[in-house]
Design a protein around this motif. Structure first.
Motif, PDB file in Angstrom:
ATOM      1  N   UNK A 246     -19.565   9.073  17.818  1.00 17.53           N
ATOM      2  CA  UNK A 246     -19.127   8.635  18.844  1.00 17.53           C
ATOM      3  C   UNK A 246     -17.830   7.945  18.718  1.00 17.53           C
ATOM      4  N   UNK A 247     -17.688   7.186  17.727  1.00 15.18           N
ATOM      5  CA  UNK A 247     -16.355   6.507  17.127  1.00 15.18           C
ATOM      6  C   UNK A 247     -15.390   7.407  16.772  1.00 15.18           C
ATOM      7  N   UNK A 248     -15.688   8.606  16.411  1.00 11.03           N
ATOM      8  CA  UNK A 248     -14.596   9.481  15.835  1.00 11.03           C
ATOM      9  C   UNK A 248     -14.218  10.444  16.651  1.00 11.03           C
ATOM     10  N   UNK A 249     -14.775  10.259  17.999  1.00  9.45           N
ATOM     11  CA  UNK A 249     -14.546  11.242  18.945  1.00  9.45           C
ATOM     12  C   UNK A 249     -12.793  11.546  19.170  1.00  9.45           C
ATOM     13  N   UNK A 250     -12.106  12.567  19.361  1.00  8.51           N
ATOM     14  CA  UNK A 250     -10.888  12.534  19.667  1.00  8.51           C
ATOM     15  C   UNK A 250     -10.433  13.473  20.817  1.00  8.51           C
ATOM     16  N   UNK A 251      -9.286  13.340  21.266  1.00 11.53           N
ATOM     17  CA  UNK A 251      -9.084  14.410  22.387  1.00 11.53           C
ATOM     18  C   UNK A 251      -9.082  15.794  21.938  1.00 11.53           C
ATOM     19  N   UNK A 252      -9.630  16.802  22.709  1.00 12.80           N
ATOM     20  CA  UNK A 252      -9.565  18.031  22.655  1.00 12.80           C
ATOM     21  C   UNK A 252     -10.917  18.361  21.627  1.00 12.80           C
ATOM     22  N   UNK A 253     -11.841  17.616  21.491  1.00 11.73           N
ATOM     23  CA  UNK A 253     -13.176  17.873  20.765  1.00 11.73           C
ATOM     24  C   UNK A 253     -13.955  18.674  21.876  1.00 11.73           C
ATOM     25  N   UNK A 254     -14.623  19.514  21.574  1.00 10.58           N
ATOM     26  CA  UNK A 254     -15.915  19.978  22.255  1.00 10.58           C
ATOM     27  C   UNK A 254     -16.953  19.281  22.100  1.00 10.58           C
ATOM     28  N   UNK A 255     -17.672  18.892  23.251  1.00  9.03           N
ATOM     29  CA  UNK A 255     -19.036  18.488  22.850  1.00  9.03           C
ATOM     30  C   UNK A 255     -20.014  18.586  24.075  1.00  9.03           C
ATOM     31  N   UNK A 256     -21.065  18.288  23.824  1.00  6.80           N
ATOM     32  CA  UNK A 256     -22.537  18.275  24.769  1.00  6.80           C
ATOM     33  C   UNK A 256     -22.664  17.084  25.060  1.00  6.80           C
ATOM     34  N   UNK A 257     -23.255  16.773  26.413  1.00  5.66           N
ATOM     35  CA  UNK A 257     -23.787  15.506  26.848  1.00  5.66           C
ATOM     36  C   UNK A 257     -24.990  15.482  26.897  1.00  5.66           C
ATOM     37  N   UNK A 258     -26.046  14.503  27.097  1.00 11.01           N
ATOM     38  CA  UNK A 258     -27.412  14.287  27.088  1.00 11.01           C
ATOM     39  C   UNK A 258     -28.028  15.163  28.314  1.00 11.01           C
ATOM     40  N   UNK A 259     -27.258  15.433  29.329  1.00  7.68           N
ATOM     41  CA  UNK A 259     -27.608  16.181  30.392  1.00  7.68           C
ATOM     42  C   UNK A 259     -27.536  17.619  30.195  1.00  7.68           C
TER      43      UNK A 259
END
Length: 104
Positions: A49-62
């Protein structure tokens, strides 16, 4: 001979080590199989979470898939579709999907 496993003689006291040994073993096993892996997972998730950057593709808990559009102190702005952005709490982002190959 194994004196730890022998039953005490009538009138003799049992060794205190043999009384607490099973309890100590259970605690040690519980630590190595449950507590330690959970702490390791939490550290890895915090680092992610600290290394997140703009443009990263992610999934949420939902289960919402999106691309990081903006990062603030407490939340992340995810672009879900064209002209659709969601503000999501940082703690809800759980997985990086940039290295996953798409399913056919």
């Amino acid at each position: 001979m194994n004196y730890l496993l022998m039953a005490p003689q009538p009138g003799a006291e049992q060794n205190p080590i043999t009384t607490f040994l099973p309890l100590v073993l259970i605690i040690v096993v519980f630590y190595f199989f449950m507590i330690r892996p959970q702490v390791k997972r939490q550290k890895e998730l915090k680092k992610f979470r600290e290394s997140l950057a703009k443009g990263d593709k992610v999934v949420t808990t939902g289960g919402i898939y999106g691309k990081v559009a903006e990062i603030k102190e407490n939340y992340v702005l995810l672009q879900v579709d064209d002209n659709v952005k969601l503000r999501v709490d940082k703690s809800a982002v759980v997985k990086d999907m940039s290295d996953v190959t798409p399913q056919k």
